[in-house]
Design a protein around this motif. Structure first.
Motif, PDB file in Angstrom:
ATOM      1  N   TRP A   1       7.755  -5.183  14.035  1.00 31.50           N
ATOM      2  CA  TRP A   1       7.915  -5.063  12.586  1.00 31.50           C
ATOM      3  C   TRP A   1       7.132  -6.150  11.871  1.00 31.50           C
ATOM      4  N   GLY A   2       7.144  -7.337  12.445  1.00 27.06           N
ATOM      5  CA  GLY A   2       6.378  -8.423  11.852  1.00 27.06           C
ATOM      6  C   GLY A   2       4.897  -8.090  11.777  1.00 27.06           C
ATOM      7  N   ASP A   3       4.362  -7.531  12.855  1.00 26.12           N
ATOM      8  CA  ASP A   3       2.952  -7.126  12.850  1.00 26.12           C
ATOM      9  C   ASP A   3       2.695  -6.060  11.785  1.00 26.12           C
ATOM     10  N   GLN A   4       3.623  -5.117  11.655  1.00 26.29           N
ATOM     11  CA  GLN A   4       3.439  -4.043  10.676  1.00 26.29           C
ATOM     12  C   GLN A   4       3.520  -4.574   9.246  1.00 26.29           C
ATOM     13  N   ILE A   5       4.431  -5.506   9.001  1.00 26.57           N
ATOM     14  CA  ILE A   5       4.546  -6.098   7.663  1.00 26.57           C
ATOM     15  C   ILE A   5       3.273  -6.871   7.325  1.00 26.57           C
ATOM     16  N   VAL A   6       2.829  -7.691   8.258  1.00 25.80           N
ATOM     17  CA  VAL A   6       1.630  -8.492   8.023  1.00 25.80           C
ATOM     18  C   VAL A   6       0.411  -7.600   7.798  1.00 25.80           C
ATOM     19  N   GLY A   7       0.270  -6.559   8.645  1.00 29.06           N
ATOM     20  CA  GLY A   7      -0.860  -5.660   8.478  1.00 29.06           C
ATOM     21  C   GLY A   7      -0.856  -4.968   7.134  1.00 29.06           C
ATOM     22  N   TRP A   8       0.335  -4.511   6.717  1.00 32.72           N
ATOM     23  CA  TRP A   8       0.439  -3.891   5.397  1.00 32.72           C
ATOM     24  C   TRP A   8       0.130  -4.887   4.286  1.00 32.72           C
ATOM     25  N   TYR A   9       0.691  -6.081   4.375  1.00 28.66           N
ATOM     26  CA  TYR A   9       0.578  -7.060   3.294  1.00 28.66           C
ATOM     27  C   TYR A   9      -0.879  -7.418   3.021  1.00 28.66           C
ATOM     28  N   LEU A  10      -1.653  -7.562   4.073  1.00 36.85           N
ATOM     29  CA  LEU A  10      -3.047  -7.948   3.894  1.00 36.85           C
ATOM     30  C   LEU A  10      -3.934  -6.769   3.512  1.00 36.85           C
ATOM     31  N   ARG A  11      -3.479  -5.556   3.775  1.00 37.37           N
ATOM     32  CA  ARG A  11      -4.272  -4.359   3.448  1.00 37.37           C
ATOM     33  C   ARG A  11      -3.869  -3.726   2.122  1.00 37.37           C
ATOM     34  N   GLU A  12      -2.730  -4.125   1.575  1.00 32.90           N
ATOM     35  CA  GLU A  12      -2.250  -3.533   0.331  1.00 32.90           C
ATOM     36  C   GLU A  12      -3.222  -3.833  -0.801  1.00 32.90           C
ATOM     37  N   ARG A  13      -3.589  -2.770  -1.530  1.00 27.88           N
ATOM     38  CA  ARG A  13      -4.557  -2.917  -2.623  1.00 27.88           C
ATOM     39  C   ARG A  13      -3.943  -2.678  -4.004  1.00 27.88           C
ATOM     40  N   ASP A  14      -2.757  -2.140  -4.061  1.00 26.65           N
ATOM     41  CA  ASP A  14      -2.113  -1.911  -5.356  1.00 26.65           C
ATOM     42  C   ASP A  14      -1.213  -3.103  -5.640  1.00 26.65           C
ATOM     43  N   LEU A  15      -1.692  -4.005  -6.468  1.00 26.19           N
ATOM     44  CA  LEU A  15      -1.024  -5.289  -6.678  1.00 26.19           C
ATOM     45  C   LEU A  15      -0.350  -5.378  -8.046  1.00 26.19           C
ATOM     46  N   ARG A  16      -0.065  -4.224  -8.633  1.00 25.24           N
ATOM     47  CA  ARG A  16       0.608  -4.229  -9.933  1.00 25.24           C
ATOM     48  C   ARG A  16       1.998  -4.843  -9.822  1.00 25.24           C
ATOM     49  N   GLY A  17       2.414  -5.524 -10.873  1.00 23.54           N
ATOM     50  CA  GLY A  17       3.763  -6.059 -10.929  1.00 23.54           C
ATOM     51  C   GLY A  17       4.697  -5.030 -11.532  1.00 23.54           C
ATOM     52  N   HIS A  18       4.858  -5.075 -12.851  1.00 25.31           N
ATOM     53  CA  HIS A  18       5.702  -4.119 -13.554  1.00 25.31           C
ATOM     54  C   HIS A  18       4.830  -2.989 -14.094  1.00 25.31           C
ATOM     55  N   VAL A  19       5.207  -1.757 -13.770  1.00 24.68           N
ATOM     56  CA  VAL A  19       4.440  -0.584 -14.186  1.00 24.68           C
ATOM     57  C   VAL A  19       5.146   0.045 -15.379  1.00 24.68           C
ATOM     58  N   GLU A  20       4.435   0.182 -16.466  1.00 27.76           N
ATOM     59  CA  GLU A  20       5.015   0.708 -17.700  1.00 27.76           C
ATOM     60  C   GLU A  20       5.660   2.075 -17.463  1.00 27.76           C
ATOM     61  N   GLY A  21       6.930   2.178 -17.842  1.00 26.04           N
ATOM     62  CA  GLY A  21       7.662   3.428 -17.735  1.00 26.04           C
ATOM     63  C   GLY A  21       8.200   3.743 -16.352  1.00 26.04           C
ATOM     64  N   LYS A  22       7.810   2.968 -15.348  1.00 32.20           N
ATOM     65  CA  LYS A  22       8.217   3.268 -13.976  1.00 32.20           C
ATOM     66  C   LYS A  22       8.871   2.073 -13.271  1.00 32.20           C
ATOM     67  N   GLY A  23       8.851   0.925 -13.904  1.00 29.00           N
ATOM     68  CA  GLY A  23       9.523  -0.234 -13.323  1.00 29.00           C
ATOM     69  C   GLY A  23       8.650  -1.010 -12.353  1.00 29.00           C
ATOM     70  N   TRP A  24       9.314  -1.744 -11.495  1.00 32.82           N
ATOM     71  CA  TRP A  24       8.625  -2.684 -10.618  1.00 32.82           C
ATOM     72  C   TRP A  24       7.959  -2.003  -9.423  1.00 32.82           C
ATOM     73  N   ALA A  25       6.699  -2.408  -9.184  1.00 27.11           N
ATOM     74  CA  ALA A  25       6.038  -2.157  -7.908  1.00 27.11           C
ATOM     75  C   ALA A  25       6.088  -3.469  -7.120  1.00 27.11           C
TER      76      ALA A  25
END
Length: 280
Positions: free
Chosen positions: A116-140
């Protein structure tokens, strides 16, 4: 199932309903983690799953639940500005809760938590959608939620010096990959993840000090050349250093090497911010 059903569940203190099988409820809540409705996602699905994990409802099912959440990290990975971000961002929060439950109750084999640690790390470094609060939809809030998962991993009994050192590097790597300033409190959450590593009192100061210097190199405006705003590229690393200093100075449960760590962080801040030396 209607919103009324889950509103009643919330009103009953998130007790597990007895009129439906747990696997059916879990499947529906997992789907709701990706909802664009913040009431479904933030106020229902995530709190319900997290509460049931904490109450031991899933203790015998924890490995499978964690695998399901880890699979959610891959849904739409690489996309930017799409609604798939919610499933990834909230799957990682639930997975962090699973890891914390294992840390408390010893329910999952070491190799699975490490995976799970490997999967979290792999996702975290590959994630490209870095929005915080999305208008009308809440937190990403993927950067913050990923940091929360790093913090959960840092507390795991399965993580020793090599794994904890990797977690530090992942935080520095994530900061280095960012090209726009973070605006939704993410550096504080990232500093908290670093603090959880330091609180283990396992990673030697001879490893932490070069790590702080690495972040400091990213935080120095003078290191950026060209006509652009140098602070745009260095702001995130600077904010991480400031948040780390604040937490070292004020947060409860300080690491054993707190005094030395504060000195190292102060030195990095002085080296990267001319106003700490009395102005330009």
């Amino acid at each position: 199932m209607s919103g009324l059903y889950w509103r009643q569940v919330r009103e009953r203190g998130l007790e597990v309903p007895t009129d439906r099988p747990l696997d059916e409820l879990t499947a529906e809540l997992t789907r709701m983690l990706g909802s664009t409705d913040p009431v479904e996602r933030d106020r229902t699905a995530y709190p319900a799953l997290g509460t049931w994990i904490d109450r031991g409802v899933y203790d015998e099912l924890l490995p499978g639940l964690g695998d399901g959440m880890a699979a959610g990290l891959e849904i739409g990975l690489g996309e930017q500005g799409t609604d798939t971000v919610f499933r990834r961002a909230f799957s990682v929060l639930v997975l962090a809760t699973v890891i914390e439950r294992d840390t408390k109750e010893y329910l999952v084999p070491a190799e699975q938590v490490l995976r799970w640690g490997d999967q979290i790390v792999g996702w975290y470094l590959r994630e490209r959608d870095l929005r915080g609060h999305v208008e009308g939809k809440g937190w990403a809030h993927t950067v913050a939620h990923g940091a929360d998962a790093i913090a959960a991993l840092a507390g795991s009994r399965h993580f020793g010096v090599p794994e904890l050192t990797v977690l530090l590097d992942v935080v520095a790597d994530r900061i280095a990959l960012l090209t726009t300033p973070l605006l939704s409190g993410e550096p504080d959450r990232m500093a908290h993840a670093v603090m959880e590593v330091l609180r283990r009192d396992l990673v030697p100061i001879t490893v932490v000090e070069p790590w702080v210097r690495r972040v400091a190199r990213q935080a120095a405006p003078d290191a950026i050349r060209g006509d652009g705003d140098p602070y745009a590229a260095t702001n995130n690393a600077q904010q991480l250093l400031r948040a780390l200093y604040l937490q070292l100075a004020l947060a409860p449960r300080p690491p054993a090497e707190r005094a030395d760590l504060i000195l190292i962080t102060v030195e990095a801040l002085r080296a990267t911010n001319p106003f700490t030396l009395g102005g330009r």
